[in-house]
Design a protein around this motif. Structure first.
Motif, mmCIF file in Angstrom:
data_model
loop_
_atom_site.group_PDB
_atom_site.id
_atom_site.type_symbol
_atom_site.label_atom_id
_atom_site.label_comp_id
_atom_site.label_asym_id
_atom_site.label_seq_id
_atom_site.Cartn_x
_atom_site.Cartn_y
_atom_site.Cartn_z
ATOM 1 N N ALA A 174 0.920 -1.129 0.100
ATOM 2 C CA ALA A 174 0.095 -0.062 0.065
ATOM 3 C C ALA A 174 0.731 1.361 -0.156
ATOM 4 C CB ALA A 174 -1.089 -0.115 1.208
ATOM 5 N N ASP A 175 1.974 1.215 0.736
ATOM 6 C CA ASP A 175 2.621 2.403 0.912
ATOM 7 C C ASP A 175 3.793 2.533 -0.434
ATOM 8 O OD1 ASP A 175 2.214 3.387 3.618
ATOM 9 O OD2 ASP A 175 3.253 1.763 4.442
ATOM 10 N N ALA A 176 3.797 1.607 -1.190
ATOM 11 C CA ALA A 176 4.601 1.764 -2.367
ATOM 12 C C ALA A 176 3.637 2.159 -3.596
ATOM 13 C CB ALA A 176 5.152 0.127 -2.756
ATOM 14 N N SER A 177 2.626 1.610 -3.394
ATOM 15 C CA SER A 177 1.673 2.197 -4.515
ATOM 16 C C SER A 177 1.307 3.609 -4.411
ATOM 17 C CB SER A 177 0.454 1.519 -4.467
ATOM 18 O OG SER A 177 -0.658 2.037 -5.203
ATOM 19 N N ARG A 178 1.029 4.209 -3.157
ATOM 20 C CA ARG A 178 0.957 5.611 -3.006
ATOM 21 C C ARG A 178 2.406 6.424 -3.487
ATOM 22 N NH1 ARG A 178 -0.568 4.055 2.312
ATOM 23 N NH2 ARG A 178 -2.763 3.772 2.371
ATOM 24 N N ARG A 179 3.502 5.953 -3.594
ATOM 25 C CA ARG A 179 4.718 6.683 -3.725
ATOM 26 C C ARG A 179 5.381 6.225 -5.220
ATOM 27 N NH1 ARG A 179 3.735 5.824 1.344
ATOM 28 N NH2 ARG A 179 4.334 7.601 2.794
ATOM 29 N N ASP A 180 4.582 5.381 -6.048
ATOM 30 C CA ASP A 180 4.833 5.058 -7.347
ATOM 31 C C ASP A 180 6.116 4.059 -7.295
ATOM 32 O OD1 ASP A 180 2.778 6.118 -8.766
ATOM 33 O OD2 ASP A 180 3.706 7.938 -8.754
ATOM 34 N N LEU A 181 6.199 3.342 -6.174
ATOM 35 C CA LEU A 181 7.323 2.625 -6.078
ATOM 36 C C LEU A 181 7.104 1.080 -6.487
ATOM 37 C CD1 LEU A 181 8.787 4.010 -2.529
ATOM 38 C CD2 LEU A 181 9.995 4.417 -4.944
ATOM 39 N N SER A 182 8.055 0.461 -6.942
ATOM 40 C CA SER A 182 7.804 -0.899 -7.477
ATOM 41 C C SER A 182 9.341 -1.765 -6.945
ATOM 42 C CB SER A 182 7.851 -1.041 -9.119
ATOM 43 O OG SER A 182 8.996 -0.491 -9.699
ATOM 44 N N ASP A 183 8.792 -3.027 -6.945
ATOM 45 C CA ASP A 183 9.826 -3.996 -6.579
ATOM 46 C C ASP A 183 11.054 -3.938 -7.441
ATOM 47 O OD1 ASP A 183 10.064 -6.074 -4.534
ATOM 48 O OD2 ASP A 183 10.780 -7.540 -6.080
ATOM 49 N N GLY A 184 12.401 -3.617 -6.726
ATOM 50 C CA GLY A 184 13.691 -3.674 -7.269
ATOM 51 C C GLY A 184 14.206 -2.320 -7.715
ATOM 52 N N GLN A 185 12.994 -1.284 -7.484
ATOM 53 C CA GLN A 185 13.373 0.035 -7.634
ATOM 54 C C GLN A 185 14.126 0.696 -6.941
ATOM 55 O OE1 GLN A 185 10.039 2.423 -8.454
ATOM 56 N NE2 GLN A 185 10.990 4.163 -9.078
ATOM 57 N N ARG A 186 15.199 1.614 -7.082
ATOM 58 C CA ARG A 186 15.939 2.487 -6.126
ATOM 59 C C ARG A 186 15.224 3.376 -5.596
ATOM 60 N NH1 ARG A 186 20.745 0.585 -5.747
ATOM 61 N NH2 ARG A 186 21.365 1.995 -4.004
ATOM 62 N N ALA A 187 15.187 3.552 -4.149
ATOM 63 C CA ALA A 187 14.389 4.632 -3.438
ATOM 64 C C ALA A 187 15.402 5.556 -2.726
ATOM 65 C CB ALA A 187 13.165 4.062 -2.704
ATOM 66 N N ARG A 188 14.700 6.900 -2.562
ATOM 67 C CA ARG A 188 15.646 7.800 -1.738
ATOM 68 C C ARG A 188 14.774 7.695 -0.314
ATOM 69 N NH1 ARG A 188 14.130 13.434 -1.511
ATOM 70 N NH2 ARG A 188 15.579 14.635 -0.281
ATOM 71 N N VAL A 189 15.531 7.562 0.827
ATOM 72 C CA VAL A 189 14.845 7.668 2.066
ATOM 73 C C VAL A 189 15.514 8.694 2.881
ATOM 74 C CG1 VAL A 189 14.373 6.197 4.342
ATOM 75 C CG2 VAL A 189 14.863 4.754 1.993
ATOM 76 N N PHE A 190 14.677 9.600 3.326
ATOM 77 C CA PHE A 190 14.969 10.923 3.871
ATOM 78 C C PHE A 190 14.086 11.509 4.924
ATOM 79 C CE2 PHE A 190 12.244 11.626 0.340
ATOM 80 C CZ PHE A 190 11.302 12.789 0.905
ATOM 81 N N ASN A 191 14.780 12.339 5.638
ATOM 82 C CA ASN A 191 14.118 13.101 6.720
ATOM 83 C C ASN A 191 14.961 14.329 6.834
ATOM 84 O OD1 ASN A 191 16.102 12.335 8.412
ATOM 85 N ND2 ASN A 191 14.809 10.918 9.670
ATOM 86 N N ASP A 192 14.686 15.299 7.787
ATOM 87 C CA ASP A 192 15.749 16.282 8.090
ATOM 88 C C ASP A 192 17.074 16.117 8.623
ATOM 89 O OD1 ASP A 192 13.477 17.926 7.332
ATOM 90 O OD2 ASP A 192 12.703 18.305 9.601
#
Length: 670
Positions: free
Chosen positions: A587-605
């Motif tokens: 559900a969280d992946a779908s909301r962010r247009d993320l798919s399996d095997g894709q590279r993601a940026r994980v961030f905060n302040d």
């Protein structure tokens, strides 16, 4: 001429409760084989996937074999080889200058859990006699278990609890926030023994780990809400009328206060807090109420959040309410270290005056201009400590003299002025005690150190001699240090000598078997279990904070292939780890247009890191997980999960909060 074949008994030094006994086969002076000791009652012949490659690791081409001096900018990792005499001379001059101009407190000896040895490592506070002579600052090693140790000590008087071997006698086993098959897999054999005798195994964990998949039942709890679940389970025990009133009356204090708190947490309220279905909470509560003995295994991950100390204290109340401490196989197992009564004589009398204490997890805050020398050993703070980006800024200071004793060119080594080559376990003498079993272990060196590597104890002996220090205790040999450790006179050490350990390799503490702690009272001032009057549930930051721009709770569990940051440079284990990855609910992946095997940026302040997305229902919506242990310079983007982890304190013991951080994810654009 062939020297023949030798079998040398040793012990794993790494930060794991199992502290395995191993056997090294040596041919013609070279270690050619290592296996778990089949004669050891806890190791039972098996090592973990990590340590199975230990011999390969000792012979790795990137092993540091000689002293080095920095020749490039800090952080560049550019060094030149120098001799030991040159290294000791430069260090001596710098340390003398710092002490004369700024005082000894300007030195921060930063020791970690890279080895848990009592002679060479953190458990015996190796090197502190030397630092006391110089008047250096104290180092508070709080990164691992401080909150839980404090919480358990407040209720039981000690972090020590069940002998893990007695889980074989349990009828209900709660694996609470612990991934046994990854972090301490030898316990599983005793759990299997219990299951063969009808035990029911429940995993309580935000992640469906490999352990949770093997359990009879998995409760995917919301991170940081475990104390609320403990209160809810005890609420059901009360509603069933199955509290042990005799035990409560004769062995505890503060029951009426705790009882009132328990009544505030019925299953319906606990379901709202924890995210667990109310029927599941009620069903487990009924099972707990009617099953003796119940054994609870809760290890360090469960207390790495803002309410971690309270969490451990509240979970530890359960066997007091149910009376499980009466029975072999009943109670809670966090660490057996509280049952180890060695004489750790760091000679604090050598300090000329009181000194300040600097806190391990607050490196980014406390490494200020008042610190002129940072001496790092058995640690890799550039990778393993929170607030990674600010730590890097501090390590870049040109006026900070940084010495790192290491085996490999870690991220922290890159910022050193002087690098000293350190031995590995098969190359030095040490004494160990598992924090997950009841045995003392001896490590006999199997081979000579390669190159110019020196052990921790020998390095400080040579440095003391080079500086002309006259305190006799600075020159105690490894065997003398081991004899001193065994000289406490505690009954649990009766009959255990250095000679016996060297001959047998391991000896069980002189305690009954099965060992049932607290049969003669709790080690509290009253001799009773102290429930206390403080709140019994302190929510984690992520459970109580307004989420705003960062709606996802990040937890950073242990890797199956690394141990903290050790082995993260081993090519095969690095390949198996598949690089930094992050578990994301569909559900969280779908909301962010993320798919399996894709590279993601994980961030905060605080910062950001990159990870490969693994879309999976192993985590619930709102929770993401990325394993710890990766090196920055071997990770794409040059950061790891600790770039986004806060350097906040837990509620007790200034514990770390690695599982209590809010982040957001977005697809990488390049």
């Amino acid at each position: 001429m062939s020297l023949g074949e030798l079998r040398v008994l040793g012990a794993c030094p790494l930060d794991c409760p199992d502290t395995c006994s191993w056997v090294v086969t040596v041919q013609d002076g070279k270690a050619v084989k290592m296996r778990g000791n089949p004669d050891h009652p806890y190791t039972r012949g098996a090592l973990c996937v990590k340590v199975n490659r230990y011999l390969e690791h000792t012979q790795a081409p990137d092993r540091i074999l000689h002293p080095m001096r920095r020749i490039g900018p800090k952080g560049s990792g550019r060094f030149e080889r120098i001799s030991w005499d040159e290294a000791l001379e430069e260090i001596s001059v710098r340390l003398r200058g710092i002490v004369d101009e700024h005082g000894g407190a300007a030195i921060w000896p930063y020791v970690g859990t890279g080895t848990l040895g009592y002679v060479q490592g953190s458990e015996g506070v190796a090197g502190r006699r030397f630092w006391n002579v110089l008047g250096a600052s104290r180092h508070f090693l709080n990164i691992c278990s401080a909150a839980g140790n404090t919480g358990l000590s407040r209720i039981n008087g000690t972090p020590g609890g069940m002998d893990p071997e007695t889980f074989a006698l349990s009828k209900l086993i709660l694996l609470w926030g612990t991934n046994t098959l990854t972090s301490g897999h030898h316990l599983w054999k005793f759990i299997q023994d219990a299951r063969a005798d009808g035990a029911h195994v429940v995993a309580i964990d935000p992640i469906r780990t490999r352990t949770a998949e093997q359990a009879d039942e998995h409760l995917p709890i919301r991170p940081g809400t475990d104390a609320a679940l403990a209160l809810g389970l005890m609420n059901v025990v009360l509603s069933e009328g199955m509290e042990d009133r005799d035990y409560l009356e004769n062995h505890t204090n503060g029951w009426e206060n705790l009882r009132a708190e328990i009544l505030r947490y019925p299953p319906a309220r606990v379901a709202e807090i924890t995210g667990l279905p109310e029927p599941d909470i009620r069903a487990l509560g009924v099972r707990l109420a009617h099953t003796r003995p119940t054994g609870i295994r809760a290890t360090m991950g469960i207390q790495r959040h803002a309410g971690g100390g309270t969490t451990m204290r509240t979970i530890a109340a359960i066997p007091g309410v149910t009376g499980d401490w009466r029975h072999p196989g009943g109670g809670i197992a966090y660490s057996t270290s509280g049952h180890i009564h060695l004489n750790i004589d760091t000679r604090d009398d050598l300090l000329a005056e009181p000194v300040r204490t600097l806190t391990m997890t607050r490196l980014a805050d406390e490494l200020d201009e008042s610190v002129k020398c940072l001496w790092v050993y058995a640690a890799n703070p550039m990778s393993s400590t929170a607030d990674q980006n600010r730590i890097r800024e501090k390590l870049l200071r040109e006026d900070l003299f940084t010495v790192v004793m290491e085996q490999f060119p870690t991220d922290t080594v890159d910022y050193a002025d002087i690098v000293l080559p350190a031995t590995m376990q098969i190359e030095h003498t040490d004494l160990h005690a598992g924090y997950g079993h009841m045995y003392l272990m001896w490590n006999e060196p199997a081979v000579e150190p390669p190159g110019e590597c020196l052990s921790t104890a020998e390095t400080f002996r040579r440095l003391a001699r080079h500086m002309g220090l006259t305190e006799p205790s600075l020159y105690d040999s490894d065997l003398e240090l081991a004899e001193q450790l065994l000289s406490s006179g505690h009954p649990s050490l009766t009959g255990i000598t250095v000679d016996r350990l060297r001959k047998e390799g391991w000896v069980r503490l002189n305690v009954p078997q099965p060992f049932v702690p607290f049969t003669d009272g709790f080690p509290t001032p009253s001799g009773r279990m102290e429930f206390g009057s403080e709140p019994a549930y302190v929510p984690s930051h992520t459970a109580s904070a307004t989420r705003g721009a960062y709606p996802l709770t990040l937890i950073t569990p242990a890797s199956h292939t690394f141990l903290n940051t050790i082995f993260a440079n081993n090519p095969e284990l690095l390949r198996r780890s598949k690089g930094p990855r992050i578990l994301v609910n569909p559900a969280d992946a779908s909301r962010r247009d993320l798919s399996d095997g894709q590279r993601a940026r994980v961030f905060n302040d605080n910062g950001e890191f990159e990870a490969v997305v693994e879309v999976s229902d192993k985590v619930q919506p709102g929770v993401v997980a990325s394993t710890k242990g990766h090196w920055r310079k071997l990770s794409r983007g040059g950061s790891t999960a600790n770039a986004v982890v806060d350097a906040r304190d837990a509620d007790m013991g200034r514990g770390a909060v690695y599982h209590d951080n809010l982040v957001e994810l977005s697809p990488c654009t390049s």
